[in-house]
Every structure is written in structure tokens, then in C-alpha cells.
Design a protein around this motif. Structure first.
Motif, PDB file in Angstrom:
ATOM      1  N   GLN A 180       0.945  -1.142   0.044  1.00 38.39           N
ATOM      2  CA  GLN A 180       0.014  -0.042  -0.134  1.00 38.39           C
ATOM      3  C   GLN A 180       1.042   1.226  -0.131  1.00 38.39           C
ATOM      4  O   GLN A 180       0.458   2.176  -0.535  1.00 38.39           O
ATOM      5  CB  GLN A 180      -0.999  -0.097   1.178  1.00 38.39           C
ATOM      6  CG  GLN A 180      -2.160  -1.079   1.337  1.00 38.39           C
ATOM      7  CD  GLN A 180      -2.845  -0.847   2.202  1.00 38.39           C
ATOM      8  OE1 GLN A 180      -3.577   0.292   2.675  1.00 38.39           O
ATOM      9  NE2 GLN A 180      -3.318  -2.068   2.847  1.00 38.39           N
ATOM     10  N   GLN A 181       1.927   1.085   0.735  1.00 40.09           N
ATOM     11  CA  GLN A 181       2.771   2.459   0.746  1.00 40.09           C
ATOM     12  C   GLN A 181       3.551   2.581  -0.493  1.00 40.09           C
ATOM     13  O   GLN A 181       3.719   3.884  -1.069  1.00 40.09           O
ATOM     14  CB  GLN A 181       4.012   2.152   1.779  1.00 40.09           C
ATOM     15  CG  GLN A 181       3.421   2.274   2.986  1.00 40.09           C
ATOM     16  CD  GLN A 181       4.270   2.849   4.097  1.00 40.09           C
ATOM     17  OE1 GLN A 181       5.159   3.661   3.899  1.00 40.09           O
ATOM     18  NE2 GLN A 181       4.185   2.825   5.280  1.00 40.09           N
ATOM     19  N   PHE A 184       0.264   3.774  -2.858  1.00 41.22           N
ATOM     20  CA  PHE A 184      -0.666   5.051  -2.476  1.00 41.22           C
ATOM     21  C   PHE A 184       0.146   6.069  -1.788  1.00 41.22           C
ATOM     22  O   PHE A 184      -0.203   7.196  -1.366  1.00 41.22           O
ATOM     23  CB  PHE A 184      -1.959   4.621  -1.340  1.00 41.22           C
ATOM     24  CG  PHE A 184      -2.768   3.594  -2.069  1.00 41.22           C
ATOM     25  CD1 PHE A 184      -3.210   3.863  -3.458  1.00 41.22           C
ATOM     26  CD2 PHE A 184      -2.914   2.563  -1.295  1.00 41.22           C
ATOM     27  CE1 PHE A 184      -4.066   2.746  -3.940  1.00 41.22           C
ATOM     28  CE2 PHE A 184      -3.666   1.392  -1.884  1.00 41.22           C
ATOM     29  CZ  PHE A 184      -4.247   1.566  -3.174  1.00 41.22           C
TER      30      PHE A 184
END
Length: 205
Positions: A180-181, A184
Motif C-alpha cells: 500500500q505504501q 498510495f
């Protein structure tokens, strides 16, 4: 001839690993050449090849280093009496892993999450790297399972769940958070900690 100190050798190796990690995170493994790495670290080919034979050995060394750090952190946690709760333990280990690489950025964003995604993409076509990952994640799973057994032995966790199942779930949570890092942008590790804490607080209806 003056003898080169071990400190100098270690610093040079660190320079090469960090430079290669930036290149791989920025452009991907296949689009990165050894010439790109040489340019990034501003060293001659001879200086770099003294440490690493090529891209495959570089990426394997980067992966082994990270997984070794994570394994050591969980093994140290298993020596604590009692070990920290899963939410705190995961957050602490991930925070330390990210902090060690906070100076590596691509376009102002942390390079480490992007590098992790690049490594995953190599698994289907690079059996040697896949083996490094299997061995590394296997040792992390074993360390986690040991912690789970401590939780169970002290009455802090239910005993009808296989420790390896919990270990795989915690690894999946961390890898998903890193992904996710990469997708996003960075968020505090406390987000993962709080999410795990909320799930841990649930009771059967």
C-alpha cells in the motif's frame, strides 16, 4: 601498500548496496544496468565487482540483509518475558526497518516499498532470488511462530490455532502494508499498529 580497513570496506559495500537499491526502486530490476549502478555510486567497475558479481548478487544481498534484520528483531523479541503484543511488535520491527533506509528516496518518496514490489515481480523469473526469499521468509515465520507459542503458553492467545497460521497472517499484514505504501504513498506505521489492535480487540458476538 596501505592496508584498507574493515570499516572502509564495510562503508564501500554499504554505498554500493544503497545505490543499487535506489536504481532498482527507481527503474526496476530489468531496466537497470550495472552501468546505472556504477553511475549512481560514482565508482569504477573494478571497485563494484570486487564486492558483487552483478545485478543478481546485488538484489540477493539487499533482500538477505533486510530479512536478516527482521528475523533478528523477532528472535530478540522472543527472548523478552513476556514478548510485546503483536500490534506493538509488528509496528516496532517495521518502524526500525524503514528507519534504517529513510535516507533512500525516489522522487521524494521512500524507496524501500517500491523496492519490495520490484523484488516480488522478479520471483517468477528468478529462481535464485525466489530461493533467497523462501529461506528468508521461512526464518521469519519460524521466529514469529516461536513468539506465538510464547503467547499461547502464557494464556495471552488461544491455543486452538496453529502458530504457523498466525505467523503467515502477520507476515501478510506487513507485506500488504508495504504494498500500500508503494501504491498510495507513505503513511505512519501506527496505522498498521492501530488496525491490528482493533482486530485483536474483537470478541465473538
Amino acid at each position: 601498500m596501505a592496508r584498507v580497513s574493515q570499516e572502509h570496506l564495510d562503508a564501500r559495500r554499504r554505498q554500493i548496496l544503497d545505490g543499487a537499491a535506489l536504481c532498482f526502486a527507481r527503474n526496476g530490476f530489468h531496466a537497470t544496468s550495472m552501468q546505472d549502478v556504477l553511475k549512481e555510486v560514482d565508482l569504477s567497475a573494478g571497485a563494484v565487482y570486487r564486492y558483487f558479481s552483478g545485478k543478481e548478487e546485488l538484489i540477493a544481498a539487499i533482500v538477505s540483509e533486510v530479512l536478516g534484520e527482521v528475523r533478528a528483531a523477532f528472535e530478540a523479541a522472543a527472548e523478552q518475558t513476556p514478548p510485546s503484543s503483536p500490534d506493538r511488535l509488528v509496528a516496532d520491527v517495521l518502524s526500525n526497518t524503514l528507519a534504517l533506509r529513510e535516507n533512500l528516496t525516489v522522487d521524494g518518496q521512500p524507496a524501500f516499498p517500491r523496492l519490495v514490489v520490484q523484488v516480488w515481480s522478479e520471483i517468477p523469473r528468478n529462481e535464485a532470488l525466489a530461493e533467497v526469499l523462501r529461506e528468508g521468509y521461512g526464518s521469519v515465520r519460524e521466529a514469529w511462530a516461536r513468539i506465538v507459542r510464547l503467547y499461547q503458553g502464557s494464556g495471552r492467545m488461544r491455543t486452538d490455532i496453529e502458530p504457523d497460521h498466525v505467523a503467515r497472517t502477520m507476515i501478510a499484514a506487513v507485506l500488504g502494508f508495504i504494498a500500500q505504501q508503494a501504491l498510495f504513498g507513505p503513511v505512519p506505521v501506527e496505522v498498521l499498529r492501530d488496525g491490528l489492535r482493533a482486530l485483536m480487540s474483537m470478541t465473538d458476538a
